[in-house]
Design a protein around this motif. Structure first.
Motif, PDB file in Angstrom:
ATOM      1  N   GLY A  35       0.728  -1.117   0.161  1.00 31.38           N
ATOM      2  CA  GLY A  35      -0.093  -0.123  -0.134  1.00 31.38           C
ATOM      3  C   GLY A  35       0.863   1.318   0.030  1.00 31.38           C
ATOM      4  O   GLY A  35       1.948   1.428  -0.503  1.00 31.38           O
ATOM      5  N   THR A  36       0.351   2.381   0.571  1.00 31.65           N
ATOM      6  CA  THR A  36       1.086   3.560   0.702  1.00 31.65           C
ATOM      7  C   THR A  36       1.004   4.331   2.097  1.00 31.65           C
ATOM      8  O   THR A  36       0.132   3.791   2.768  1.00 31.65           O
ATOM      9  N   ILE A  37       2.226   4.683   2.367  1.00 34.68           N
ATOM     10  CA  ILE A  37       2.345   5.461   3.554  1.00 34.68           C
ATOM     11  C   ILE A  37       2.782   6.830   3.150  1.00 34.68           C
ATOM     12  O   ILE A  37       3.861   6.910   2.661  1.00 34.68           O
ATOM     13  N   GLU A  38       1.718   7.940   3.811  1.00 32.47           N
ATOM     14  CA  GLU A  38       2.173   9.317   3.551  1.00 32.47           C
ATOM     15  C   GLU A  38       2.115   9.962   4.679  1.00 32.47           C
ATOM     16  O   GLU A  38       1.390   9.858   5.784  1.00 32.47           O
ATOM     17  N   LEU A  39       3.091  11.059   4.816  1.00 29.03           N
ATOM     18  CA  LEU A  39       3.059  11.888   5.987  1.00 29.03           C
ATOM     19  C   LEU A  39       4.111  12.939   5.847  1.00 29.03           C
ATOM     20  O   LEU A  39       4.677  13.241   4.491  1.00 29.03           O
ATOM     21  N   THR A  76       8.683  18.313   4.901  1.00 27.22           N
ATOM     22  CA  THR A  76       8.881  17.805   3.794  1.00 27.22           C
ATOM     23  C   THR A  76       7.736  16.740   3.718  1.00 27.22           C
ATOM     24  O   THR A  76       7.666  15.743   4.412  1.00 27.22           O
ATOM     25  N   LYS A  77       7.026  16.763   2.425  1.00 29.22           N
ATOM     26  CA  LYS A  77       6.263  15.794   2.254  1.00 29.22           C
ATOM     27  C   LYS A  77       6.999  14.411   1.733  1.00 29.22           C
ATOM     28  O   LYS A  77       7.759  14.458   0.909  1.00 29.22           O
ATOM     29  N   TYR A  78       6.359  13.331   2.242  1.00 27.40           N
ATOM     30  CA  TYR A  78       7.200  11.901   2.065  1.00 27.40           C
ATOM     31  C   TYR A  78       6.093  11.085   2.111  1.00 27.40           C
ATOM     32  O   TYR A  78       4.873  10.865   2.682  1.00 27.40           O
ATOM     33  N   LYS A  79       6.340  10.152   0.735  1.00 28.05           N
ATOM     34  CA  LYS A  79       5.245   8.994   0.433  1.00 28.05           C
ATOM     35  C   LYS A  79       6.268   7.982   0.074  1.00 28.05           C
ATOM     36  O   LYS A  79       7.056   8.243  -0.890  1.00 28.05           O
ATOM     37  N   ILE A  80       5.897   6.609   0.597  1.00 31.44           N
ATOM     38  CA  ILE A  80       6.402   5.538  -0.144  1.00 31.44           C
ATOM     39  C   ILE A  80       5.062   4.586  -0.546  1.00 31.44           C
ATOM     40  O   ILE A  80       3.974   4.525  -0.013  1.00 31.44           O
ATOM     41  N   GLU A  81       5.451   3.888  -1.736  1.00 28.54           N
ATOM     42  CA  GLU A  81       4.190   2.905  -2.355  1.00 28.54           C
ATOM     43  C   GLU A  81       5.199   1.583  -2.353  1.00 28.54           C
ATOM     44  O   GLU A  81       6.034   1.718  -2.650  1.00 28.54           O
ATOM     45  N   VAL A  82       4.491   0.715  -1.594  1.00 28.49           N
ATOM     46  CA  VAL A  82       4.920  -0.772  -1.354  1.00 28.49           C
ATOM     47  C   VAL A  82       4.170  -1.641  -2.071  1.00 28.49           C
ATOM     48  O   VAL A  82       2.933  -1.727  -1.805  1.00 28.49           O
ATOM     49  N   GLY A 120       4.641  -6.005  -2.968  1.00 27.19           N
ATOM     50  CA  GLY A 120       5.518  -7.029  -2.970  1.00 27.19           C
ATOM     51  C   GLY A 120       7.082  -6.783  -2.612  1.00 27.19           C
ATOM     52  O   GLY A 120       7.296  -6.345  -1.524  1.00 27.19           O
ATOM     53  N   ARG A 121       8.064  -6.920  -3.659  1.00 25.53           N
ATOM     54  CA  ARG A 121       9.469  -6.735  -3.635  1.00 25.53           C
ATOM     55  C   ARG A 121       9.741  -5.248  -3.840  1.00 25.53           C
ATOM     56  O   ARG A 121      10.902  -4.956  -3.818  1.00 25.53           O
ATOM     57  N   LYS A 122       8.914  -4.386  -4.225  1.00 28.73           N
ATOM     58  CA  LYS A 122       9.071  -3.212  -4.730  1.00 28.73           C
ATOM     59  C   LYS A 122       8.415  -1.875  -3.955  1.00 28.73           C
ATOM     60  O   LYS A 122       7.652  -1.997  -3.330  1.00 28.73           O
ATOM     61  N   ALA A 123       9.462  -0.978  -3.906  1.00 32.57           N
ATOM     62  CA  ALA A 123       9.087   0.427  -3.220  1.00 32.57           C
ATOM     63  C   ALA A 123       9.296   1.560  -3.797  1.00 32.57           C
ATOM     64  O   ALA A 123      10.474   1.487  -4.633  1.00 32.57           O
ATOM     65  N   ARG A 124       8.632   2.552  -3.966  1.00 32.45           N
ATOM     66  CA  ARG A 124       8.867   3.813  -4.594  1.00 32.45           C
ATOM     67  C   ARG A 124       8.814   4.979  -3.275  1.00 32.45           C
ATOM     68  O   ARG A 124       7.867   5.077  -2.685  1.00 32.45           O
ATOM     69  N   LEU A 125       9.730   5.929  -3.522  1.00 34.52           N
ATOM     70  CA  LEU A 125       9.914   6.954  -2.713  1.00 34.52           C
ATOM     71  C   LEU A 125       9.449   8.232  -3.364  1.00 34.52           C
ATOM     72  O   LEU A 125      10.240   8.467  -4.429  1.00 34.52           O
ATOM     73  N   TYR A 126       8.584   9.105  -2.947  1.00 30.92           N
ATOM     74  CA  TYR A 126       8.140  10.389  -3.475  1.00 30.92           C
ATOM     75  C   TYR A 126       8.192  11.400  -2.422  1.00 30.92           C
ATOM     76  O   TYR A 126       7.849  11.464  -1.401  1.00 30.92           O
ATOM     77  N   VAL A 127       8.766  12.589  -2.985  1.00 35.50           N
ATOM     78  CA  VAL A 127       9.000  13.466  -2.158  1.00 35.50           C
ATOM     79  C   VAL A 127       8.531  14.784  -2.544  1.00 35.50           C
ATOM     80  O   VAL A 127       8.603  15.124  -3.820  1.00 35.50           O
ATOM     81  N   HIS A 128       8.025  15.790  -1.717  1.00 36.75           N
ATOM     82  CA  HIS A 128       7.706  17.103  -2.060  1.00 36.75           C
ATOM     83  C   HIS A 128       6.247  16.996  -3.063  1.00 36.75           C
ATOM     84  O   HIS A 128       6.023  18.130  -3.807  1.00 36.75           O
TER      85      HIS A 128
END
Length: 221
Positions: free
Chosen positions: A75-79, A164-170, A172-180
């Protein structure tokens, strides 16, 4: 017992915030369980927030605050986060701040974090190390740099102590980091090191860090 939240359910870390009448992680210290950190409710730069400060004697990857009663796999984690070196921190402090996820009972977890003092450093190599993926306990930043230089780190513009806006999408074995709030990720990980399974989520800080967290939203798939 941890609760697994369905896809439509979010957990928010914001003052008096609830969703679907579920009184989850409001912005209060009693919704967190600290490991080698101090935790306080505070107001930081105009926002109601949780302050998390790493214990001075704690080793790397040992300082975090677990969000109670949350289990997350995909899923996603944002903060919003703000990290800076704590008072008295050593010269190697970078304001390390981020999220640990899929935290297991044996202490293993995945984590993606920022180094805010690197974002505008005069040294280009430091700038290239502004973001980091690691896995505890067997795949820290030192091992990743030795085995796969540059693969698990990237540059993004950061400032210490600034929200700073921080979000990760996870998945399976993949993750993506999004900033700002960017549409494109600044860090892509296609080979998370731990077996994908549900686990805890924690507000993570590195050695010598004074960190602030607000507006946490966890959306499970």
């Amino acid at each position: 017992m941890s609760t697994v939240f369905p896809a439509a359910t979010c957990v928010t870390l914001a003052a008096l915030s609830v969703l679907n009448a579920i009184p989850l992680a409001a912005q209060s210290a009693n919704r967190l369980e600290g490991r080698n950190v101090s935790i306080a409710e505070t107001n930081y730069k105009g926002r109601s927030a949780i302050q998390v400060i790493a214990a001075p004697e704690a080793p790397n990857a040992a300082s975090y605050a677990v969000v109670k009663d949350v289990s997350f796999q995909d899923g996603t984690i944002e903060l919003d986060v703000a990290g800076q070196p704590a008072a008295g921190a050593g010269s190697g402090a970078r304001g390390f701040i981020g999220i640990a996820f899929r935290l297991q009972g044996n202490g293993a977890y995945e984590y993606i974090y920022l180094r805010p003092t690197n974002g505008r450093a005069d040294d280009q190599v430091r700038r290239n190390h502004s973001t980091q993926y690691s896995s505890h306990p067997d795949f820290d930043f030192a091992r990743s740099r030795q085995e796969a230089p540059e693969k698990y780190e990237s540059y993004v513009d950061l400032e210490p102590g600034v929200w700073t806006k921080y979000k990760i999408e996870v998945e399976g074995r993949k993750a993506r980091l999004y900033v700002h709030g960017a549409e494109q990720p600044c860090l892509i990980v296609n080979d998370l090191k731990l077996e994908p399974r549900g686990g805890g989520v924690a507000l993570w800080v590195g050695p010598g860090t004074e960190g602030y967290f607000t507006n946490l939203k966890i959306t499970a798939r």
